[in-house]
Design an enzyme around this catalytic site. Structure first.
Site, short mmCIF file in Angstrom:
data_model
loop_
_atom_site.label_atom_id
_atom_site.label_comp_id
_atom_site.label_asym_id
_atom_site.label_seq_id
_atom_site.Cartn_x
_atom_site.Cartn_y
_atom_site.Cartn_z
N LYS A 177 -9.45 3.80 3.18
CA LYS A 177 -9.60 4.10 4.47
C LYS A 177 -8.65 5.27 4.78
CE LYS A 177 -7.92 0.24 6.10
NZ LYS A 177 -7.79 -0.44 4.81
N ARG A 226 -7.21 -4.91 13.96
CA ARG A 226 -7.42 -5.76 12.71
C ARG A 226 -7.71 -7.32 13.05
NH1 ARG A 226 -4.31 -2.44 8.90
NH2 ARG A 226 -4.10 -3.46 6.95
N ARG A 244 -1.97 2.76 -7.19
CA ARG A 244 -1.50 3.67 -6.07
C ARG A 244 -0.08 4.03 -6.23
NH1 ARG A 244 -2.76 2.05 0.04
NH2 ARG A 244 -1.71 -0.04 -0.52
N ARG A 247 4.33 1.26 -3.36
CA ARG A 247 4.53 0.61 -2.09
C ARG A 247 4.98 -0.86 -2.32
NH1 ARG A 247 -0.45 1.67 2.22
NH2 ARG A 247 -0.02 -0.62 2.59
N ARG A 298 -2.84 -10.38 0.93
CA ARG A 298 -3.22 -9.28 2.00
C ARG A 298 -4.81 -9.43 2.11
NH1 ARG A 298 -1.01 -3.72 0.19
NH2 ARG A 298 -2.27 -2.75 1.87
#
Ligand code: AP5
Length: 210
Positions: A13, A88, A123, A156, A167
């Protein structure tokens, strides 16, 4: 154009929001980035959000609704915006409607949980300017520093594999019902989020008619 970018963690996203915001000349508003800034700066909101994000849970609706409501009043949103990571939950979507904010399109990035886990493991992010990279699919020029500002790239905290799993569970339980919510309103545009960054950008533009 008022757009929502919707999808599971790691669907891409934020990566696609960076592309589409340039095309349309509108801001991309990431609730996740605003929450991380608040945590970094130890604001009261950051302190309230820290525990939830570290466990892979959602920050309470009233907190996130408040920051989005305030952000949408900025002048740069007058021509449109991309909401990345909001709403969300159903109460967040209902709150957005109650604000009188019209939404033109909800782009739903479709990807399997297995692909997400693999993506998240690579990531790398720049804590200074927020740029996102991937060790294999979108590396920075030297693989260790941000191309924009030279800051050393980091992982992260919530990309720890156990937190990613949590998550995903949160996403399926609390966020996925929004697919039906926006489908019923005729706003949903599904985009296959697997493929090169460029291929996904092209599909996103087609879905938005731009
Ligand atoms: P947030 O920051 O919004 O996290 P997220 O939704 O879980 O999404 P991500 O940022 O992890 O992923 P993304 O889809 O943007 O993917 P990206 O482009 O980085 O939220 C963090 C936390 O804040 C939440 O867990 C929650 O606690 C809280 N929060 C936020 N909003 C909230 C709300 N509304 N209500 C309550 N709580 C809220 O891409 C991922 C990786 O893949 C990158 O390395 C990228 O380079 C790579 N990649 C991208 N596209 C491709 C591709 N096509 N092929 C290969 N690799 C790709």
């Amino acid at each position: 154009m008022n757009i929502i970018f919707f999808g599971p963690p790691g669907a891409g996203k934020g990566t696609q929001a960076d592309v589409i915001k340039e095309c349309l000349g509108i801001p991309a508003i990431s609730t996740g980035a605003m929450i991380r800034d608040a945590i970094k700066n130890n604001t009261p909101m950051g302190l309230a959000a820290k525990e939830a994000t570290s466990k892979g849970a959602l920050v309470p609706d009233e907190v996130v609704i408040g920051i989005v409501k305030e952000r949408l009043q900025y002048d740069d949103c007058k021509k449109g915006f991309i909401l990345d990571g909001f709403p969300r939950t159903i109460p967040q979507a209902e709150a957005l409607e109650a604000m009188g904010v019209g939404i033109d399109a909800v782009v739903s990035f479709e990807i399997s949980d297995d692909t997400i886990v693999e993506r998240m493991s690579g990531r790398r992010v720049c804590a200074a300017c927020g740029a996102t990279y991937h060790t294999v699919y979108n590396p920075s020029k030297d693989g260790a520093h941000c191309d924009n500002c030279g800051t050393e790239l980091t992982i992260r905290k919530d990309d720890d594999p156990a937190v990613v799993k949590s998550r995903l569970t949160t996403y399926h339980a609390e966020t996925e019902p929004l697919i039906d919510f926006y489908d019923k309103r005729g706003k949903l545009r599904k985009v296959n989020a697997v493929g090169s960054l460029e291929a996904v950008s092209a599909r996103t533009k087609t879905a938005l008619g731009i």
